[in-house]
Motif scaffolding. Structure first.
Motif, PDB file in Angstrom:
ATOM      1  N   UNK A  45       0.853  -1.185   0.000  1.00  0.00           N
ATOM      2  CA  UNK A  45       0.000   0.000   0.000  1.00  0.00           C
ATOM      3  C   UNK A  45       0.897   1.246   0.000  1.00  0.00           C
ATOM      4  N   UNK A  46       0.534   2.221  -0.835  1.00  0.00           N
ATOM      5  CA  UNK A  46       1.352   3.432  -0.942  1.00  0.00           C
ATOM      6  C   UNK A  46       0.497   4.678  -0.835  1.00  0.00           C
ATOM      7  N   UNK A  47       1.112   5.744  -0.336  1.00  0.00           N
ATOM      8  CA  UNK A  47       0.432   7.017  -0.241  1.00  0.00           C
ATOM      9  C   UNK A  47       0.250   7.626  -1.620  1.00  0.00           C
ATOM     10  N   UNK A  48      -0.954   8.098  -1.879  1.00  0.00           N
ATOM     11  CA  UNK A  48      -1.236   8.812  -3.119  1.00  0.00           C
ATOM     12  C   UNK A  48      -1.240  10.312  -2.866  1.00  0.00           C
ATOM     13  N   UNK A  49      -2.029  10.732  -1.884  1.00  0.00           N
ATOM     14  CA  UNK A  49      -2.134  12.156  -1.560  1.00  0.00           C
ATOM     15  C   UNK A  49      -2.694  12.326  -0.160  1.00  0.00           C
ATOM     16  N   UNK A  50      -2.251  13.388   0.505  1.00  0.00           N
ATOM     17  CA  UNK A  50      -2.774  13.726   1.828  1.00  0.00           C
ATOM     18  C   UNK A  50      -3.052  15.208   1.894  1.00  0.00           C
ATOM     19  N   UNK A  61       4.958  11.371  -6.239  1.00  0.00           N
ATOM     20  CA  UNK A  61       5.510  11.912  -7.486  1.00  0.00           C
ATOM     21  C   UNK A  61       4.771  11.375  -8.707  1.00  0.00           C
ATOM     22  N   UNK A  62       4.315  10.144  -8.625  1.00  0.00           N
ATOM     23  CA  UNK A  62       3.687   9.506  -9.780  1.00  0.00           C
ATOM     24  C   UNK A  62       2.333  10.112 -10.146  1.00  0.00           C
ATOM     25  N   UNK A  63       1.737  10.889  -9.228  1.00  0.00           N
ATOM     26  CA  UNK A  63       0.403  11.444  -9.506  1.00  0.00           C
ATOM     27  C   UNK A  63       0.395  12.970  -9.559  1.00  0.00           C
ATOM     28  N   UNK A  64       1.518  13.592  -9.250  1.00  0.00           N
ATOM     29  CA  UNK A  64       1.561  15.059  -9.275  1.00  0.00           C
ATOM     30  C   UNK A  64       1.120  15.572 -10.635  1.00  0.00           C
ATOM     31  N   UNK A  65       0.360  16.651 -10.630  1.00  0.00           N
ATOM     32  CA  UNK A  65      -0.154  17.328 -11.824  1.00  0.00           C
ATOM     33  C   UNK A  65      -1.300  16.566 -12.478  1.00  0.00           C
ATOM     34  N   UNK A  66      -1.611  15.371 -11.975  1.00  0.00           N
ATOM     35  CA  UNK A  66      -2.755  14.620 -12.520  1.00  0.00           C
ATOM     36  C   UNK A  66      -3.873  14.478 -11.501  1.00  0.00           C
ATOM     37  N   UNK A  67      -3.509  14.312 -10.227  1.00  0.00           N
ATOM     38  CA  UNK A  67      -4.492  14.108  -9.166  1.00  0.00           C
ATOM     39  C   UNK A  67      -4.564  15.352  -8.287  1.00  0.00           C
ATOM     40  N   UNK A  77     -15.366  15.543   4.766  1.00  0.00           N
ATOM     41  CA  UNK A  77     -15.320  14.825   3.493  1.00  0.00           C
ATOM     42  C   UNK A  77     -14.060  15.207   2.723  1.00  0.00           C
ATOM     43  N   UNK A  78     -13.476  14.206   2.093  1.00  0.00           N
ATOM     44  CA  UNK A  78     -12.304  14.429   1.259  1.00  0.00           C
ATOM     45  C   UNK A  78     -12.551  13.792  -0.108  1.00  0.00           C
ATOM     46  N   UNK A  79     -12.025  14.444  -1.136  1.00  0.00           N
ATOM     47  CA  UNK A  79     -12.173  13.954  -2.507  1.00  0.00           C
ATOM     48  C   UNK A  79     -10.790  13.773  -3.131  1.00  0.00           C
ATOM     49  N   UNK A  80     -10.736  12.897  -4.101  1.00  0.00           N
ATOM     50  CA  UNK A  80      -9.538  12.752  -4.917  1.00  0.00           C
ATOM     51  C   UNK A  80      -9.974  12.815  -6.382  1.00  0.00           C
ATOM     52  N   UNK A  81      -9.659  13.905  -7.036  1.00  0.00           N
ATOM     53  CA  UNK A  81      -9.944  14.051  -8.462  1.00  0.00           C
ATOM     54  C   UNK A  81      -8.756  13.474  -9.228  1.00  0.00           C
ATOM     55  N   UNK A  86      -3.832   6.444 -15.947  1.00  0.00           N
ATOM     56  CA  UNK A  86      -2.981   5.506 -16.660  1.00  0.00           C
ATOM     57  C   UNK A  86      -3.265   4.086 -16.160  1.00  0.00           C
ATOM     58  N   UNK A  87      -2.956   3.087 -16.960  1.00  0.00           N
ATOM     59  CA  UNK A  87      -3.158   1.704 -16.488  1.00  0.00           C
ATOM     60  C   UNK A  87      -2.443   1.427 -15.160  1.00  0.00           C
ATOM     61  N   UNK A  88      -1.320   2.055 -14.944  1.00  0.00           N
ATOM     62  CA  UNK A  88      -0.580   1.820 -13.704  1.00  0.00           C
ATOM     63  C   UNK A  88      -1.232   2.461 -12.483  1.00  0.00           C
ATOM     64  N   UNK A  89      -2.296   3.217 -12.698  1.00  0.00           N
ATOM     65  CA  UNK A  89      -3.065   3.744 -11.560  1.00  0.00           C
ATOM     66  C   UNK A  89      -4.075   2.725 -11.046  1.00  0.00           C
ATOM     67  N   UNK A  90      -4.201   1.606 -11.749  1.00  0.00           N
ATOM     68  CA  UNK A  90      -5.130   0.567 -11.330  1.00  0.00           C
ATOM     69  C   UNK A  90      -4.751   0.029  -9.960  1.00  0.00           C
ATOM     70  N   UNK A  91      -5.704   0.059  -9.041  1.00  0.00           N
ATOM     71  CA  UNK A  91      -5.458  -0.378  -7.666  1.00  0.00           C
ATOM     72  C   UNK A  91      -6.744  -0.258  -6.872  1.00  0.00           C
TER      73      UNK A  91
END
Length: 120
Positions: A45-50, A61-67, A77-81, A86-91
């Protein structure tokens, strides 16, 4: 006991967008941080955003400028846009919230997880 309810996952084509939502129960005095993590098959499990109490945010780093992570403090409430997926975002994406309850107990809880699949 603080509970989280996640929603918004699904199947999307590469380049598409999804928005995840996580709502925490109302028996909360203060939230210190709300975050999104993800776990792909065979991976940790890895951190995406906080997003933190002061409104600052950090991203993998892998999601900066996209998420983009955002919150409504009044609604706990929290959202993640998620854009340009990318296929590698599958999880499986998990929400995590930590803070202090109305009874002044510290808490850190996980959502049930929501599947995001990026595939053509």
């Amino acid at each position: 006991q603080v509970q989280l309810v996640e929603s918004g996952g699904g199947l999307v084509q590469p380049g598409g967008s999804l928005r995840l939502s996580c709502a925490a129960s109302t028996n909360i005095f203060v939230i210190n941080a709300m975050g999104w993590y993800r776990q792909a098959p065979g991976r940790e499990r890895e951190l995406v955003a906080s997003i933190f109490r002061d409104g600052s945010a950090k991203y993998a780093d892998s999601v900066k400028a996209r998420f983009t992570i955002s919150r409504d403090s009044a609604k706990n409430t929290v959202w993640l846009q998620m854009n340009s997926l990318k296929p590698e975002d599958t999880a499986v994406y998990y929400c995590n919230v930590n803070g202090i309850t109305l009874s002044r107990s510290r808490f850190a809880v996980w959502g049930q997880g929501t599947q995001v699949t990026v595939s053509s």
